[in-house]
Design a protein around this motif. Structure first.
Motif, mmCIF file in Angstrom:
data_model
loop_
_atom_site.group_PDB
_atom_site.id
_atom_site.type_symbol
_atom_site.label_atom_id
_atom_site.label_comp_id
_atom_site.label_asym_id
_atom_site.label_seq_id
_atom_site.Cartn_x
_atom_site.Cartn_y
_atom_site.Cartn_z
ATOM 1 N N LEU A 99 15.889 2.375 3.888
ATOM 2 C CA LEU A 99 16.758 2.446 5.055
ATOM 3 C C LEU A 99 17.510 3.765 5.134
ATOM 4 N N SER A 100 17.872 4.327 3.973
ATOM 5 C CA SER A 100 18.597 5.596 3.980
ATOM 6 C C SER A 100 17.673 6.786 4.168
ATOM 7 N N THR A 101 16.380 6.613 3.866
ATOM 8 C CA THR A 101 15.374 7.660 4.042
ATOM 9 C C THR A 101 14.179 7.042 4.761
ATOM 10 N N PRO A 102 14.286 6.865 6.083
ATOM 11 C CA PRO A 102 13.244 6.130 6.807
ATOM 12 C C PRO A 102 11.973 6.924 7.082
ATOM 13 N N PHE A 103 11.962 8.207 6.735
ATOM 14 C CA PHE A 103 10.768 9.037 6.865
ATOM 15 C C PHE A 103 10.354 9.517 5.476
ATOM 16 N N VAL A 104 9.070 9.688 5.254
ATOM 17 C CA VAL A 104 8.632 10.305 4.002
ATOM 18 C C VAL A 104 7.312 11.034 4.230
ATOM 19 N N ASP A 105 7.209 12.208 3.615
ATOM 20 C CA ASP A 105 5.969 12.976 3.543
ATOM 21 C C ASP A 105 5.575 13.058 2.082
ATOM 22 N N ALA A 106 4.316 12.817 1.773
ATOM 23 C CA ALA A 106 3.868 12.885 0.387
ATOM 24 C C ALA A 106 2.384 13.208 0.359
ATOM 25 N N LEU A 121 0.824 -1.205 0.000
ATOM 26 C CA LEU A 121 0.000 0.000 0.000
ATOM 27 C C LEU A 121 0.860 1.257 0.000
ATOM 28 N N VAL A 122 1.913 1.267 0.824
ATOM 29 C CA VAL A 122 2.794 2.431 0.860
ATOM 30 C C VAL A 122 3.482 2.625 -0.488
ATOM 31 N N GLU A 123 3.948 1.535 -1.072
ATOM 32 C CA GLU A 123 4.596 1.632 -2.386
ATOM 33 C C GLU A 123 3.634 2.185 -3.433
ATOM 34 N N LYS A 124 2.389 1.751 -3.371
ATOM 35 C CA LYS A 124 1.387 2.236 -4.320
ATOM 36 C C LYS A 124 1.093 3.708 -4.098
ATOM 37 N N MET A 125 1.025 4.126 -2.823
ATOM 38 C CA MET A 125 0.752 5.523 -2.510
ATOM 39 C C MET A 125 1.881 6.442 -2.965
ATOM 40 N N LEU A 126 3.103 5.949 -2.878
ATOM 41 C CA LEU A 126 4.259 6.770 -3.247
ATOM 42 C C LEU A 126 4.548 6.755 -4.738
ATOM 43 N N LYS A 127 3.916 5.847 -5.469
ATOM 44 C CA LYS A 127 4.250 5.630 -6.879
ATOM 45 C C LYS A 127 4.156 6.902 -7.711
ATOM 46 N N THR A 128 3.125 7.703 -7.475
ATOM 47 C CA THR A 128 2.906 8.897 -8.299
ATOM 48 C C THR A 128 3.525 10.160 -7.695
ATOM 49 N N THR A 129 4.210 10.034 -6.551
ATOM 50 C CA THR A 129 4.702 11.231 -5.869
ATOM 51 C C THR A 129 6.158 11.553 -6.172
ATOM 52 N N GLY A 130 6.918 10.581 -6.663
ATOM 53 C CA GLY A 130 8.339 10.808 -6.878
ATOM 54 C C GLY A 130 9.148 10.750 -5.592
ATOM 55 N N ALA A 135 16.043 14.396 -0.961
ATOM 56 C CA ALA A 135 17.247 14.065 -1.726
ATOM 57 C C ALA A 135 17.016 12.801 -2.559
ATOM 58 N N ASN A 136 17.764 12.690 -3.663
ATOM 59 C CA ASN A 136 17.667 11.503 -4.509
ATOM 60 C C ASN A 136 18.538 10.381 -3.949
ATOM 61 N N LEU A 137 18.665 9.294 -4.703
ATOM 62 C CA LEU A 137 19.433 8.147 -4.232
ATOM 63 C C LEU A 137 20.899 8.471 -4.002
ATOM 64 N N GLU A 138 21.399 9.487 -4.714
ATOM 65 C CA GLU A 138 22.794 9.884 -4.541
ATOM 66 C C GLU A 138 22.974 10.857 -3.391
ATOM 67 N N GLY A 139 21.882 11.210 -2.730
ATOM 68 C CA GLY A 139 21.964 12.138 -1.610
ATOM 69 C C GLY A 139 21.984 13.598 -2.010
ATOM 70 N N THR A 140 21.635 13.895 -3.265
ATOM 71 C CA THR A 140 21.633 15.281 -3.744
ATOM 72 C C THR A 140 20.228 15.659 -4.207
#
Length: 416
Positions: free
Chosen positions: A135-142, A121-130, A254-259
């Motif tokens: 583990l490197s980003t354990p929090f998300v707001d969308a 469900l979380v993956e589906k909710m985040l799919k359209t948000t970018g 930040a993106n996967l590269e941390g930028t």
């Protein structure tokens, strides 16, 4: 509880729907009408085939159609809560404990998930948000497609299970008049707040979580004169301002590269380069408060919201948050700047029944005594009534320029 036979039939129907969606190139979130038609067709066709074949029958075709639609085009077992207009917020503490808030009160639901369903469900909710959570980003707001705000925290920040919060965008009012109808504030207070916005005063909306700050900020923004250009800065898009010239910006992680991270401070700075007539910051939490004060100190009218238990505590917090920007920022600069930049603080809160009410409207005359910003009560709550106090807002000349008779507007009236 769904029987094993019913569950097998449901899985057959869902698999057929997903395959047809893939073949026809439908977007389940965008092509809502086509999706409902497709699900109904598949359920009807399956029901007819089950009568003359060995296919397991559907115990309740209508319920099956709704469940399949929610699974493919919605957010599965949570969709019924999202569709329920009385539900204000949904949260998952663990897969077997899903809560909702109704009229300001929480209750445990009968919805039971498993770990895999929560993650899907979380993956589906985040799919359209970018946005992402790992583990490197354990929090998300969308923000979900319907405007609801999603917040997710995963282990090892949480003890064992994923924590999911969905705050629905339930805009119960679009104008100050509608807030009056809901009993949130008095007609006199509404007229005063509208006049203050038209006159270009800087307004802070304060309150606790789920106290109605965003709704009140939206209603205040709706009174901004239509000729003005408004720039909004938010962590996640929540404000919906019905004006012709509005630019809305939100932060980026930040993106996967941390930028590539864009913080709220950067948005406030960029907003000043976009020829704003007024700036609105959805909520100040950290050092971006300094950048907002600098913007307001330049003569640019603005508004924001802030978490605080009272109007006076909101002022104290506005004097404290800028200090997070660095050691070179001190009270000697911040306190007089807050006193000169902030004109009004509107504090809203929920009462014992969950009703959201404006509790006080406080003016900031611009004076400082020691390190304390002086305030004056314009409206206060006595008992359960919002009534006129003795204070007056600063800059009476701005009201005159806007053609507003401030003394007549603030003549003592009854409250609610």
């Amino acid at each position: 509880m769904v029987s094993a036979v019913g569950s097998t039939a449901y899985e057959h129907v869902e698999a057929e729907v997903r395959e047809l969606v893939r073949r026809r190139g439908l977007d389940p979130f965008e092509d809502r009408v086509a999706m409902r038609r497709l699900v109904d067709e598949v359920v009807t066709d399956y029901d007819e085939r089950a009568l003359t074949s060995s296919l397991p029958p559907l115990p309740d075709p209508r319920s099956a159609a709704r469940a399949v639609y929610d699974a493919v085009a919605g957010f599965g077992p949570l969709q019924r809560h999202l569709d329920d207009p009385t539900v204000e917020e949904i949260w998952i503490n663990e897969p077997g404990r899903v809560f909702v808030a109704k009229r300001g009160r929480s209750e445990l639901t009968t919805t039971i998930l498993n770990d895999g369903q929560v993650r899907d469900l979380v993956e589906k909710m985040l799919k359209t948000t970018g946005r992402r959570v790992d583990l490197s980003t354990p929090f998300v707001d969308a923000m979900l497609p319907d405007g609801s705000r999603l917040h997710v925290v995963i282990p090892d920040i949480t003890r064992q299970h994923w924590s999911v919060n969905i705050r629905k965008f339930v805009l119960s009012a679009n104008s100050l008049d509608e807030l009056v109808g809901l009993g949130t504030l008095t007609p006199q207070a509404a007229r005063f707040l509208e006049a203050s916005i038209v006159a270009g005063l800087n307004v802070i909306v304060a309150g606790g979580t789920q106290a109605g700050k965003t709704t009140l900020l939206n209603c205040l923004a709706s009174t901004i004169p239509g000729r003005e250009r408004v720039i909004t800065c938010e962590e996640v898009f929540e404000l919906k301002i019905p004006l012709p010239d509005v630019v809305s910006m939100q932060t980026r992680q930040a993106n996967l590269e941390g930028t590539g991270e864009i913080q709220l401070r950067r948005l406030v700075k960029e907003a000043l380069r976009m020829r704003p007539d007024r700036i609105i910051v959805g909520e100040v939490r950290q050092e971006e408060c300094l950048d907002l004060l600098i913007a307001l100190n330049s003569g640019l009218p603005g508004m924001c919201s802030i978490h605080a238990n009272s109007a006076r505590e909101a002022i104290v917090k506005m004097c404290t948050l800028p200090l997070l920007a660095g050691e070179n920022v001190g009270h000697n600069f911040v306190v007089p700047t807050v006193a000169s930049c902030i004109d009004l603080v509107v504090h809203t809160a929920k009462d014992g029944t969950g009703q959201r009410r404006v509790r006080e409207i406080v003016a900031v005359p611009g004076r400082v005594e020691g390190d304390v910003v002086e305030v004056a009560d314009v409206f206060v709550t006595r008992g359960q009534r919002l009534v006129r106090a003795d204070g007056y807002p600063p800059h009476p000349e701005r009201f005159e320029w806007a053609g507003i008779d401030l003394p007549a507007l603030l003549a003592h009236e009854g409250g609610i």
